[in-house]
Design a protein around this motif. Sequence first.
Motif, PDB file in Angstrom:
ATOM      1  N   UNK A 104       0.987  -1.141   0.075  1.00 25.14           N
ATOM      2  CA  UNK A 104      -0.089  -0.028   0.111  1.00 25.14           C
ATOM      3  C   UNK A 104       1.092   1.369  -0.102  1.00 25.14           C
ATOM      4  N   UNK A 105       1.223   1.688  -1.080  1.00 23.83           N
ATOM      5  CA  UNK A 105       1.974   2.912  -1.385  1.00 23.83           C
ATOM      6  C   UNK A 105       3.410   2.905  -0.949  1.00 23.83           C
ATOM      7  N   UNK A 106       4.003   1.677  -0.848  1.00 24.39           N
ATOM      8  CA  UNK A 106       5.192   1.259  -0.207  1.00 24.39           C
ATOM      9  C   UNK A 106       6.344   1.291  -1.672  1.00 24.39           C
ATOM     10  N   UNK A 107       7.026   2.013  -2.217  1.00 26.97           N
ATOM     11  CA  UNK A 107       7.545   1.818  -3.262  1.00 26.97           C
ATOM     12  C   UNK A 107       9.136   2.732  -3.311  1.00 26.97           C
ATOM     13  N   UNK A 108       9.016   3.975  -3.306  1.00 33.80           N
ATOM     14  CA  UNK A 108      10.214   4.710  -3.260  1.00 33.80           C
ATOM     15  C   UNK A 108       9.983   5.639  -2.174  1.00 33.80           C
ATOM     16  N   UNK A 109      11.129   6.220  -1.646  1.00 37.02           N
ATOM     17  CA  UNK A 109      11.281   7.241  -0.656  1.00 37.02           C
ATOM     18  C   UNK A 109      10.999   8.586  -1.299  1.00 37.02           C
ATOM     19  N   UNK A 110      10.445   9.365  -0.798  1.00 34.07           N
ATOM     20  CA  UNK A 110       9.888  10.696  -1.378  1.00 34.07           C
ATOM     21  C   UNK A 110      11.299  11.589  -2.005  1.00 34.07           C
ATOM     22  N   UNK A 111      12.320  11.024  -1.253  1.00 34.15           N
ATOM     23  CA  UNK A 111      13.766  11.638  -1.578  1.00 34.15           C
ATOM     24  C   UNK A 111      14.595  10.453  -2.147  1.00 34.15           C
ATOM     25  N   UNK A 112      14.441  10.101  -3.346  1.00 32.74           N
ATOM     26  CA  UNK A 112      15.118   9.136  -3.940  1.00 32.74           C
ATOM     27  C   UNK A 112      16.015   9.658  -5.281  1.00 32.74           C
ATOM     28  N   UNK A 113      16.494   8.805  -6.104  1.00 34.53           N
ATOM     29  CA  UNK A 113      17.534   9.417  -6.978  1.00 34.53           C
ATOM     30  C   UNK A 113      16.898  10.569  -7.761  1.00 34.53           C
ATOM     31  N   UNK A 114      17.541  11.646  -8.321  1.00 33.95           N
ATOM     32  CA  UNK A 114      16.799  12.478  -9.152  1.00 33.95           C
ATOM     33  C   UNK A 114      16.250  11.759 -10.526  1.00 33.95           C
ATOM     34  N   UNK A 115      16.979  10.735 -10.831  1.00 35.90           N
ATOM     35  CA  UNK A 115      16.587  10.063 -12.182  1.00 35.90           C
ATOM     36  C   UNK A 115      15.145   9.385 -11.865  1.00 35.90           C
ATOM     37  N   UNK A 116      14.505   9.175 -10.574  1.00 35.09           N
ATOM     38  CA  UNK A 116      13.266   8.621 -10.403  1.00 35.09           C
ATOM     39  C   UNK A 116      11.834   9.606 -10.584  1.00 35.09           C
ATOM     40  N   UNK A 117      12.502  10.824 -10.621  1.00 34.24           N
ATOM     41  CA  UNK A 117      11.367  12.040 -10.873  1.00 34.24           C
ATOM     42  C   UNK A 117      11.366  12.115 -12.473  1.00 34.24           C
ATOM     43  N   UNK A 118       9.769  12.714 -12.882  1.00 40.17           N
ATOM     44  CA  UNK A 118       9.637  13.128 -14.098  1.00 40.17           C
ATOM     45  C   UNK A 118       8.989  14.287 -14.309  1.00 40.17           C
ATOM     46  N   UNK A 119       9.400  15.105 -15.273  1.00 38.64           N
ATOM     47  CA  UNK A 119       8.649  16.235 -15.675  1.00 38.64           C
ATOM     48  C   UNK A 119       8.984  17.562 -14.971  1.00 38.64           C
ATOM     49  N   UNK A 120      10.234  17.458 -14.274  1.00 33.15           N
ATOM     50  CA  UNK A 120      10.658  18.687 -13.570  1.00 33.15           C
ATOM     51  C   UNK A 120      11.830  19.125 -13.945  1.00 33.15           C
ATOM     52  N   UNK A 121      12.021  20.190 -14.162  1.00 29.57           N
ATOM     53  CA  UNK A 121      13.573  20.843 -14.805  1.00 29.57           C
ATOM     54  C   UNK A 121      14.511  20.687 -13.522  1.00 29.57           C
ATOM     55  N   UNK A 122      15.699  20.381 -13.805  1.00 28.91           N
ATOM     56  CA  UNK A 122      16.758  20.097 -12.852  1.00 28.91           C
ATOM     57  C   UNK A 122      16.856  20.835 -11.779  1.00 28.91           C
TER      58      UNK A 122
END
Length: 244
Positions: A104-122
């Motif tokens: 149940x919503x256990x997957x990645x920390x909210x502060x994970x590797x930058x590559x794990x985010x999408x659609x946000x400028x660096x």
Amino acid sequence: MKLAAREHGTDGRPFLLLHGLGGDSSAWETLAPHLDGRAVAVDLRGHGESPDGPWDWEAVLDDLDDTAVHFGLDNPVVVGHSLGGILAAMWALRHPECPAAISLDGHRSATTDPANYAGLPDDRLHAGLARLNAIFTAQLETVTRPDRSITSVLRTAPEFLDALPVFAKVTSPFLLVLATRNLPVPPDLLPLMDAHRAGLRRDLPAVCPNVDVHEIDATHGMVVEQPHEVAAVVNHFVSNRFNA
């Protein structure tokens, strides 16, 4: 390690319930009675009324094995929230015969590797991560249970930072229930949270084609916010696997 635990129900299909970081077995009080079976909710080591001990994934799984034996849970369905959802996948890896495991919503920390985010400028991504990490660090200063020895290990544990590689190895029926809404955060962090979810939606089909994904209209606190709906999702997934 002998864990504190609470039983819900007396017969039927066995469930083992695992709470998230900083929680305890009381998190399941409203949800557990709606599961189709007998559920045992534990306090993980260092949490609730369970003893303290160093955080080691294999040792934590040993704790859970002992608890299952003690309560006579024969090949239980394992349901975990947040950190518990990562442990549910690890349980299924240790027990390939596991009939079903649900995160149940256990997957990645909210502060994970930058590559794990999408659609946000660096620039916005790195600024948001720095701010969120600072908030988490300040919050942990006020937390007494679990103690710093556990929280510091988990904050840097690869499995906690990104559990998708763990999920990809699971051969048991595995369900990931994703929250579609954000927890209350400062407005400037909302784009980071949206990018985190977008990264999950992008990566799950490629990294974890073995995982069933169900999205629910709730925040990360879905176990407390929507206990009836979450229980219904779990029951439907499990019943489909047993009746297949």
